[in-house]
Design an enzyme around this catalytic site. Structure first.
Site, PDB file in Angstrom:
ATOM      1  N   HIS A  71      48.580  42.256  19.169  1.00  0.00           N
ATOM      2  CA  HIS A  71      48.642  41.352  20.310  1.00  0.00           C
ATOM      3  C   HIS A  71      49.217  40.022  19.879  1.00  0.00           C
ATOM      4  CE1 HIS A  71      47.642  39.269  23.976  1.00  0.00           C
ATOM      5  NE2 HIS A  71      47.455  40.464  24.507  1.00  0.00           N
ATOM      6  N   ASP A  74      45.389  48.181  26.311  1.00  0.00           N
ATOM      7  CA  ASP A  74      46.062  49.416  26.722  1.00  0.00           C
ATOM      8  C   ASP A  74      45.577  50.652  25.967  1.00  0.00           C
ATOM      9  OD1 ASP A  74      47.859  48.426  28.711  1.00  0.00           O
ATOM     10  OD2 ASP A  74      48.913  47.395  27.107  1.00  0.00           O
TER      11      ASP A  74
HETATM   12  N1  CMC Z   1      52.057  48.947  15.320  1.00  0.00           N
HETATM   13  C1  CMC Z   1      52.509  48.696  14.068  1.00  0.00           C
HETATM   14  N2  CMC Z   1      52.821  47.463  13.628  1.00  0.00           N
HETATM   15  C2  CMC Z   1      52.657  46.454  14.488  1.00  0.00           C
HETATM   16  C3  CMC Z   1      52.194  46.638  15.813  1.00  0.00           C
HETATM   17  C4  CMC Z   1      51.894  47.927  16.198  1.00  0.00           C
HETATM   18  N3  CMC Z   1      51.451  48.177  17.426  1.00  0.00           N
HETATM   19  N4  CMC Z   1      52.130  45.449  16.419  1.00  0.00           N
HETATM   20  C5  CMC Z   1      52.546  44.547  15.535  1.00  0.00           C
HETATM   21  N5  CMC Z   1      52.884  45.154  14.387  1.00  0.00           N
HETATM   22  C6  CMC Z   1      53.383  44.502  13.179  1.00  0.00           C
HETATM   23  C7  CMC Z   1      54.874  44.238  13.341  1.00  0.00           C
HETATM   24  O1  CMC Z   1      55.652  45.316  12.902  1.00  0.00           O
HETATM   25  C8  CMC Z   1      55.039  43.009  12.509  1.00  0.00           C
HETATM   26  O2  CMC Z   1      55.051  43.384  11.151  1.00  0.00           O
HETATM   27  P1  CMC Z   1      55.993  42.642  10.094  1.00  0.00           P
HETATM   28  O3  CMC Z   1      55.533  41.222  10.104  1.00  0.00           O
HETATM   29  O4  CMC Z   1      55.742  43.366   8.833  1.00  0.00           O
HETATM   30  O5  CMC Z   1      57.387  42.789  10.628  1.00  0.00           O
HETATM   31  C9  CMC Z   1      53.759  42.229  12.738  1.00  0.00           C
HETATM   32  O6  CMC Z   1      52.784  43.215  13.068  1.00  0.00           O
HETATM   33  C10 CMC Z   1      53.876  41.226  13.897  1.00  0.00           C
HETATM   34  O7  CMC Z   1      54.310  41.943  15.052  1.00  0.00           O
HETATM   35  P2  CMC Z   1      55.224  41.372  16.194  1.00  0.00           P
HETATM   36  O8  CMC Z   1      55.889  42.508  16.891  1.00  0.00           O
HETATM   37  O9  CMC Z   1      56.097  40.284  15.656  1.00  0.00           O
HETATM   38  O10 CMC Z   1      54.141  40.730  17.117  1.00  0.00           O
HETATM   39  P3  CMC Z   1      54.409  40.145  18.544  1.00  0.00           P
HETATM   40  O11 CMC Z   1      53.428  39.076  18.740  1.00  0.00           O
HETATM   41  O12 CMC Z   1      55.841  39.801  18.734  1.00  0.00           O
HETATM   42  O13 CMC Z   1      54.128  41.403  19.476  1.00  0.00           O
HETATM   43  C11 CMC Z   1      53.053  43.086  20.634  1.00  0.00           C
HETATM   44  C12 CMC Z   1      52.934  41.665  20.084  1.00  0.00           C
HETATM   45  C13 CMC Z   1      51.854  43.355  21.533  1.00  0.00           C
HETATM   46  C14 CMC Z   1      54.322  43.212  21.445  1.00  0.00           C
HETATM   47  C15 CMC Z   1      53.069  44.071  19.452  1.00  0.00           C
HETATM   48  O14 CMC Z   1      51.845  44.012  18.766  1.00  0.00           O
HETATM   49  C16 CMC Z   1      53.376  45.482  19.900  1.00  0.00           C
HETATM   50  O15 CMC Z   1      54.547  45.839  20.048  1.00  0.00           O
HETATM   51  N6  CMC Z   1      52.316  46.345  20.140  1.00  0.00           N
HETATM   52  C17 CMC Z   1      52.537  47.670  20.629  1.00  0.00           C
HETATM   53  C18 CMC Z   1      52.789  47.647  22.124  1.00  0.00           C
HETATM   54  C19 CMC Z   1      51.529  47.324  22.901  1.00  0.00           C
HETATM   55  O16 CMC Z   1      50.480  47.864  22.647  1.00  0.00           O
HETATM   56  N7  CMC Z   1      51.657  46.434  23.893  1.00  0.00           N
HETATM   57  C20 CMC Z   1      50.554  46.037  24.751  1.00  0.00           C
HETATM   58  C21 CMC Z   1      50.182  44.611  24.528  1.00  0.00           C
HETATM   59  S1  CMC Z   1      48.589  44.122  25.190  1.00  0.00           S
HETATM   60  C22 CMC Z   1      48.597  44.372  26.878  1.00  0.00           C
HETATM   61  C23 CMC Z   1      49.717  43.804  27.622  1.00  0.00           C
HETATM   62  O17 CMC Z   1      50.054  42.628  27.514  1.00  0.00           O
HETATM   63  O18 CMC Z   1      50.294  44.540  28.401  1.00  0.00           O
END
Ligand code: CMC
Length: 371
Positions: free
Chosen positions: A257, A308
């Site tokens: 998140h 989710d």
């Molecule tokens: N699985 C594996 N690695 C992850 C995940 C994940 N679900 N989420 C974050 N990471 C890793 C990411 O690869 C990155 O690693 P590194 O620094 O080594 O490159 C690090 O954690 C930071 O991730 P980010 O993508 O830069 O984080 P963000 O703040 O931009 O994204 C997020 C937040 C929710 C989009 C992301 O965690 C994600 O894509 N999660 C999966 C999709 C998901 O479940 N979305 C629902 C969000 S909550 C409800 C809503 O708002 O709808």
């Protein structure tokens, strides 16, 4: 000018609708844990729109208004029948909500009274659109909303199946709606606020929000979680599937998140519901698989489940088709979107940030014959 990727950590507006401070989510100052245990979705919608919990007669009136506005214009139902059979459910919802504006004579009335009326109308009509779409694509006729439904959760399940839902299903959906109702400046709410900050209408704001919610990094994640669980199939396959994903640096849907780094406060409620519903249906497979996935992902990556993750198994236990999970998220979040839209109108300024330019330096136009 230096850009902040994804606007992380940027405070883009003031808001009194909801807040996330030190991992605690509140709606108008009420802790989500308190609301999840005690409030109905209608109370929460009232709270988000009007800034206070309703008294008994205010709640009664809101429920009457929601029931009275639940019918979707016939023209919109007829349009749903024309959509291609394999239309994405969020694309259908986005299109239908946009077209609701065409049949609302006060669509462009910008007074607060009119916008409150439209917020209630949208909240009442989204469940009917989602249910009608689900039935039409199966070749069934839409079911008209109950005029005396006790709640949106009850009416939605009734319109979806044509049968009176049981108390357990109503209560479970109700709690899920409460948990998803608002979430500070999430992507879809921001999209809604950007749209209406141009002084565009409330339907445009909600249509923008639905478009933003559709993506798998936001609301679309709940469907992606169920797709993952179905792909894994049995608990014995969890370990190799998850290790493979982690080794390939692929994202696991339903984890991580932007704002919560120590866990999403909504997830524990959905986890509990997932277990309870699994016991009731006699199928704990999805719940147990989810727990095992969580153990591995949290253990190895420190990533915690978000809202989710367990909502996927909750909705599946309620026999809701996978591609309606995100539309249900939209039904709930309509309360938050419209509360934010009303707030934006109250204290509006155009939202127009800047971009850090990374394109080529100044160039001179070259006539086409010389390129
Ligand atoms: N699985 C594996 N690695 C992850 C995940 C994940 N679900 N989420 C974050 N990471 C890793 C990411 O690869 C990155 O690693 P590194 O620094 O080594 O490159 C690090 O954690 C930071 O991730 P980010 O993508 O830069 O984080 P963000 O703040 O931009 O994204 C997020 C937040 C929710 C989009 C992301 O965690 C994600 O894509 N999660 C999966 C999709 C998901 O479940 N979305 C629902 C969000 S909550 C409800 C809503 O708002 O709808």
């Amino acid at each position: 000018m230096t850009a902040t990727k994804g606007l992380e950590g940027i405070v883009a507006t003031t808001s009194s609708v909801s807040s996330i401070v030190d991992g605690v989510l509140t709606y108008r100052g009420y802790d989500i844990d308190d609301l999840a245990e005690n409030a109905s979705f209608e109370e929460v919608a009232y709270l988000l729109w009007f800034g206070k919990l309703p008294n008994a007669s205010e709640l009664e009136q809101l429920k009457k208004d929601l029931n009275a506005n639940a019918s979707v214009p016939d023209a919109v139902i007829q349009q749903l029948k024309l959509y291609p059979k394999n239309t994405n459910s969020m694309a259908a919802l986005r299109t239908a909500v946009s077209s609701l504006a065409l049949y609302d004579e006060e669509a462009n009335d910008m007074s607060r009274e009119s916008n409150v009326r439209k917020a209630i109308k949208l909240q009442a009509q989204l469940p009917a659109i989602v249910a009608a779409f689900a039935r039409i694509r199966e070749g069934k006729e839409p079911v008209a909303p109950k005029a005396d439904a006790g709640s949106i959760a009850e009416n939605f399940l009734y319109m979806l199946t044509g049968e009176q839902p049981n108390k357990i299903a109503i209560e479970a959906l109700e709690k899920a709606l409460v948990l998803h109702a608002d979430h500070e400046l999430n992507a879809s709410t921001f999209a809604a606020r950007v749209t209406v900050a141009t002084l565009s209408d409330i339907y445009s704001g909600v249509t923008s929000a639905i478009g933003a919610l559709k993506g798998p990094l936001h609301g679309g994640a709940n469907e992606a979680v169920m797709a993952m669980l179905e792909e894994i199939g049995t608990i014995d396959n969890v370990e190799s599937y998850v290790q493979n994903k982690l080794a390939n640096k692929e994202k696991l849907m339903g984890f991580g998140h932007r704002v919560y780094k120590n866990g999403d406060p909504r997830a524990k409620h959905l986890q509990k519901m997932s277990q309870e519903l699994g016991k009731i249906t006699g199928n704990l497979n999805w719940y147990e698989m989810s727990i095992k996935i969580e153990d591995i992902v949290t253990g190895q990556k420190g990533l915690k489940p978000n809202v989710d993750f367990y909502s996927a198994s909750v909705y599946t236990s309620l026999e809701i088709p996978r591609d309606l999970f995100t539309p249900i998220f939209a039904i709930s979040r309509t309360s938050g979107w419209t509360a934010h839209i009303l707030e934006q109108y109250e204290n509006n300024r155009l939202i127009r940030p800047r971009a850090e330019y990374t394109g080529p330096a100044t160039q001179k136009y070259v006539p086409i014959e010389k390129r």
